[in-house]
Design a protein around this motif. Sequence first.
Motif, PDB file in Angstrom:
ATOM      1  N   VAL A 141     -25.315  -1.086  32.989  1.00 42.94           N
ATOM      2  CA  VAL A 141     -26.254  -0.036  34.108  1.00 42.94           C
ATOM      3  C   VAL A 141     -24.373   0.562  35.256  1.00 42.94           C
ATOM      4  N   TRP A 142     -23.474  -0.402  35.933  1.00 40.96           N
ATOM      5  CA  TRP A 142     -22.011  -0.073  36.183  1.00 40.96           C
ATOM      6  C   TRP A 142     -21.410   1.621  36.452  1.00 40.96           C
ATOM      7  N   ARG A 143     -21.086   1.278  34.826  1.00 37.04           N
ATOM      8  CA  ARG A 143     -20.271   2.663  34.169  1.00 37.04           C
ATOM      9  C   ARG A 143     -21.251   3.643  34.219  1.00 37.04           C
ATOM     10  N   GLU A 144     -21.992   3.060  33.661  1.00 34.30           N
ATOM     11  CA  GLU A 144     -23.144   4.232  32.987  1.00 34.30           C
ATOM     12  C   GLU A 144     -23.395   5.074  33.925  1.00 34.30           C
ATOM     13  N   ASN A 196     -20.490   4.491  38.561  1.00 35.80           N
ATOM     14  CA  ASN A 196     -19.270   4.731  38.820  1.00 35.80           C
ATOM     15  C   ASN A 196     -19.221   4.757  37.756  1.00 35.80           C
ATOM     16  N   PRO A 197     -18.849   6.010  36.913  1.00 37.04           N
ATOM     17  CA  PRO A 197     -18.229   6.300  35.803  1.00 37.04           C
ATOM     18  C   PRO A 197     -17.401   6.207  35.230  1.00 37.04           C
ATOM     19  N   ALA A 198     -16.679   6.950  36.913  1.00 37.36           N
ATOM     20  CA  ALA A 198     -14.864   7.315  36.338  1.00 37.36           C
ATOM     21  C   ALA A 198     -14.437   5.464  36.845  1.00 37.36           C
ATOM     22  N   CYS A 199     -14.673   4.427  36.449  1.00 41.26           N
ATOM     23  CA  CYS A 199     -13.812   3.357  37.052  1.00 41.26           C
ATOM     24  C   CYS A 199     -13.244   3.442  35.480  1.00 41.26           C
ATOM     25  N   GLU A 217     -14.098  -2.518  35.676  1.00 44.92           N
ATOM     26  CA  GLU A 217     -14.385  -3.023  35.019  1.00 44.92           C
ATOM     27  C   GLU A 217     -14.596  -4.466  34.836  1.00 44.92           C
ATOM     28  N   ALA A 218     -13.738  -4.823  34.962  1.00 43.88           N
ATOM     29  CA  ALA A 218     -13.574  -6.226  34.450  1.00 43.88           C
ATOM     30  C   ALA A 218     -14.277  -7.068  36.075  1.00 43.88           C
ATOM     31  N   GLY A 219     -13.563  -6.310  36.773  1.00 42.06           N
ATOM     32  CA  GLY A 219     -13.466  -6.825  38.461  1.00 42.06           C
ATOM     33  C   GLY A 219     -14.724  -6.822  38.648  1.00 42.06           C
ATOM     34  N   VAL A 220     -15.745  -5.855  38.657  1.00 43.28           N
ATOM     35  CA  VAL A 220     -17.259  -5.725  38.817  1.00 43.28           C
ATOM     36  C   VAL A 220     -18.265  -7.089  38.505  1.00 43.28           C
ATOM     37  N   ALA A 221     -17.437  -7.111  36.530  1.00 42.43           N
ATOM     38  CA  ALA A 221     -18.225  -8.358  35.684  1.00 42.43           C
ATOM     39  C   ALA A 221     -18.243  -9.530  35.765  1.00 42.43           C
TER      40      ALA A 221
END
Length: 511
Positions: free
Chosen positions: A363-366, A369-372, A377-381
Amino acid sequence: MNWTAVSVFVLMFAFVTVLGFTAAHWRRGDLTLLHEWGLGGRRFGTLIAWFLLGGDIYTAYTFIAVPALMYGAGAIGFFAVPYTIMVYPILFVVFPRLWSVARRHGYVTSADFVRGRFGNRWLALAVAATGLLATMPYIALQLVGIEVVIGALGFGGDGLAGDMPLIIAFLILAAFTYTSGLRAPAMIAVVKDVLIYITVLAAVIVVPLHLGGYARVFAAVPPAKLILAPPGAGTLGAYSGYATLALGSAFALFLYPHCVTGILSSSSARVIRRNAAILPAYSFVLGLLALVGFMALALGVGRMPEFADGFKRYGNNFAVPALFLASFPSWFVGLAFAAIAIGALVPAAIMSIAAANTFTRNVWREFLNPACTDAEEAGVAKVTSLVVKVGALFFIIFLPQQYAIQLQLLGGIWIIQTAPSVMLGLFTRVFNGWALLVGWAVGITLGTWMAASLGFKSTIYGLHLFGITIPGYAALYAVLLNLAVSAVLSVLLNAVASDRHRDVTVLGDYA
């Protein structure tokens, strides 16, 4: 308040909490990377994977809900035993292929695989959203287990005091999953399983001896609860309900994000096949635990005045704690309750991590925020793993429930709708991605409607066909319609415009 039991419980709980924080330094890896935080670096061998998958599958559902169903409804609760026997051939055949393709392409979730296999981001989003939705009640089920045993120790009350066990569970889970990721439940699972085996063996030996043997246990159980009710005229009765519960649950289990996380954390496909062979040892323990519900009936804990408040507050979920309180010394009660609570803590941690992996990657990366970066990415998780636990609390507070097991069965209705995309997708590309998305929507809608028509208190729906009523697990009925719709639409859509060219995997990826 039983202070001896409370002291033993608190000491054991504190020990595993410290263990959870210490796990961050075990098999060191860069925890700012999602596959390190959320999959343990994909380095768990056969033994650790056995403990981790066992912790995934045999949860508070095992200790609280199954005996509670046996206590309240009788033999229908034994469906959990054949279900956990049928699931391992599925694990052996299907999921080494998922591990193989995920390792080659860096997939972290089953929705990652669906995205690569069908090239359809919306189908992948549907799989991810289903995993998140189905995981919430499963985490809630673990929190129910913790709440019940803490209440049995003498804590509890209305308002904030009544919810305090859930708040404590949330804080502990939040802390060590945030810092240690999947390494924490993997390490704690070893302690959990040792405590489980001690508790189960004690229960199945000591309680029957106290009651005069197993013959007297079964003699004390009402005959109507010893066997499934025979079918009546024009209906298959409990027989079809029992069979479809077992079959549907078997196909649903390893589709859950937390089970996929346990699988993908393994070091090889061979580790998964080995575990498919040795995990049935837990099924034997599950069968023994189911009998604990009958032992509680035979002992008559529901008629004991000292347990009246517990049954009033927690319903049949209080049967196992009451049995231990009535049968064992205080120090062992504390140990047994710690085993149940830790048996809830381990899978709840894995589930929140799995849900976080799913949201972050699919959801987040796709979409958001595809450019994260990988660190972002790990921080959002990590933050998402906290939010997921809060969402699980709503299932406990707002959904009516007769037995805690209904929470898990409700999740099964949803998660099994991803089977055509994930399980069949591992073997064939004959399905069209858009057809699978429509089939998924039909299955989710029908399954949820069936559960809602039963007031979310049961998932056995009576299907009327040709003058015969066939009670069955709503999940199985819904996924069969899902599959039929997907198959028909795939033929039509592939004839117009096939999407097979979007598949980024090749045959060798699955070997």
